[in-house]
Design an enzyme around this catalytic site. Structure first.
Site, PDB file in Angstrom:
ATOM      1  N   HIS A  19       3.822  16.003  11.108  1.00 27.98           N
ATOM      2  CA  HIS A  19       4.634  15.285  10.108  1.00 27.98           C
ATOM      3  C   HIS A  19       6.024  15.924  10.025  1.00 27.98           C
ATOM      4  CE1 HIS A  19       0.583  14.404   7.988  1.00 27.98           C
ATOM      5  NE2 HIS A  19       1.008  13.251   8.470  1.00 27.98           N
ATOM      6  N   LYS A  43      -8.355   5.269  -0.290  1.00 26.85           N
ATOM      7  CA  LYS A  43      -8.929   6.330   0.547  1.00 26.85           C
ATOM      8  C   LYS A  43      -9.895   7.227  -0.213  1.00 26.85           C
ATOM      9  CE  LYS A  43      -6.230   6.820   4.657  1.00 26.85           C
ATOM     10  NZ  LYS A  43      -5.481   7.740   5.510  1.00 26.85           N
ATOM     11  N   ARG A  93       1.359   8.719  17.937  1.00 21.12           N
ATOM     12  CA  ARG A  93       1.002   9.876  18.770  1.00 21.12           C
ATOM     13  C   ARG A  93       0.427   9.427  20.103  1.00 21.12           C
ATOM     14  NH1 ARG A  93      -2.607  11.818  13.901  1.00 21.12           N
ATOM     15  NH2 ARG A  93      -2.905   9.588  14.098  1.00 21.12           N
ATOM     16  N   SER A 131      -4.011  14.948   9.868  1.00 21.58           N
ATOM     17  CA  SER A 131      -4.447  15.602   8.625  1.00 21.58           C
ATOM     18  C   SER A 131      -5.971  15.634   8.575  1.00 21.58           C
ATOM     19  CB  SER A 131      -3.922  14.841   7.409  1.00 21.58           C
ATOM     20  OG  SER A 131      -2.529  14.896   7.360  1.00 21.58           O
TER      21      SER A 131
HETATM   22  O1  PNS Z   1      -0.878   8.512   6.409  1.00 19.72           O
HETATM   23  P1  PNS Z   1      -1.537   7.172   6.410  1.00 19.72           P
HETATM   24  O2  PNS Z   1      -2.824   7.243   5.631  1.00 19.72           O
HETATM   25  O3  PNS Z   1      -1.708   6.621   7.795  1.00 19.72           O
HETATM   26  O4  PNS Z   1      -0.564   6.157   5.618  1.00 19.72           O
HETATM   27  C1  PNS Z   1      -0.918   4.817   5.422  1.00 19.72           C
HETATM   28  C2  PNS Z   1       0.036   4.149   4.407  1.00 19.72           C
HETATM   29  C3  PNS Z   1      -0.019   4.898   3.095  1.00 19.72           C
HETATM   30  C4  PNS Z   1       1.411   4.172   4.946  1.00 19.72           C
HETATM   31  C5  PNS Z   1      -0.440   2.668   4.211  1.00 19.72           C
HETATM   32  O5  PNS Z   1      -1.789   2.655   3.871  1.00 19.72           O
HETATM   33  C6  PNS Z   1       0.382   1.937   3.169  1.00 19.72           C
HETATM   34  O6  PNS Z   1       1.495   1.549   3.417  1.00 19.72           O
HETATM   35  N1  PNS Z   1      -0.209   1.752   1.972  1.00 19.72           N
HETATM   36  C7  PNS Z   1       0.463   1.082   0.857  1.00 19.72           C
HETATM   37  C8  PNS Z   1      -0.167  -0.275   0.557  1.00 19.72           C
HETATM   38  C9  PNS Z   1       0.425  -1.355   1.430  1.00 19.72           C
HETATM   39  O7  PNS Z   1       1.592  -1.634   1.387  1.00 19.72           O
HETATM   40  N2  PNS Z   1      -0.464  -1.964   2.237  1.00 19.72           N
HETATM   41  C10 PNS Z   1      -0.082  -2.999   3.174  1.00 19.72           C
HETATM   42  C11 PNS Z   1       0.306  -2.410   4.519  1.00 19.72           C
HETATM   43  S1  PNS Z   1       0.331  -3.622   5.735  1.00 19.72           S
END
Ligand code: PNS
Length: 173
Positions: A19, A43, A93, A131
């Protein structure tokens, strides 16, 4: 000239060297980078609280001038508009990341066409790092050197020990 404000969203549970690599790359490209920690209602159980994740990210990026650490709840696109952001930064990645990232980027574009998703690759040495895998190694007391900053490593050991003692605590009544 138009200033580019980008949001780098994620769970950051905890922040890894991968990150941080991406944050440094993003800061060179964008005028301002907002690292936005998702509250993650979907989550379930995070290892670190939002405050802890925020504190670790702030400590690890204190020397970068154009970075802000924040948290958000709800739709990412709503948050982007609130912050007047023009871009979302996500790391890719390996090919395995692509399918999910593509789906998310296209859905986000459907919700809000004014915001572009920009993908960047972290250094190859971090291409296997996540993570989730860091949490797993920490839970078995494995080596974390090079995967997370020392500050985060200490926090991980402490948190895992706290969790363990909470699990094995014998009720007095
Ligand atoms: O680190 P991560 O868990 O891969 O991050 C995922 C994240 C938080 C970026 C994604 O789940 C997100 O954007 N959540 C917010 C809710 C949202 O907007 N959902 C629609 C996405 S298409």
């Amino acid at each position: 000239m138009k200033k580019i404000v980008a949001i780098y969203p994620g769970s950051f549970d905890p922040v890894t060297n991968g990150h941080l690599d991406l944050i440094h790359r993003g800061c060179k490209l964008f005028d301002r980078l907002i690292v936005a920690i998702a509250r993650n209602p979907d989550k379930g159980d995070s290892l670190f609280s939002l405050d802890d994740r925020m504190e670790m990210l702030k400590a690890m990026t204190a020397d970068i001038e154009n970075v802000t650490i924040d948290a958000f709840e709800g739709l990412l696109m709503t948050y982007c508009i609130e912050k007047n952001a023009n871009a979302v930064l996500r790391g890719i990645r390996a090919v395995s990341d692509y399918e999910f990232e593509l789906q998310m980027a296209l859905m986000n574009r459907k919700i809000e066409p004014r915001v572009e998703t920009v993908f960047m690759m972290p250094a190859e040495k971090y291409s296997y790092l996540s993570s989730r895998i860091v949490r797993e190694i920490a839970s078995f007391g494995g080596p974390l050197t090079g995967l997370v900053p020392e500050f985060v490593e200490e926090r991980l050991h402490r948190r895992v020990a706290e969790r363990r003692s909470a699990t094995f605590a014998i009720p007095t009544k």
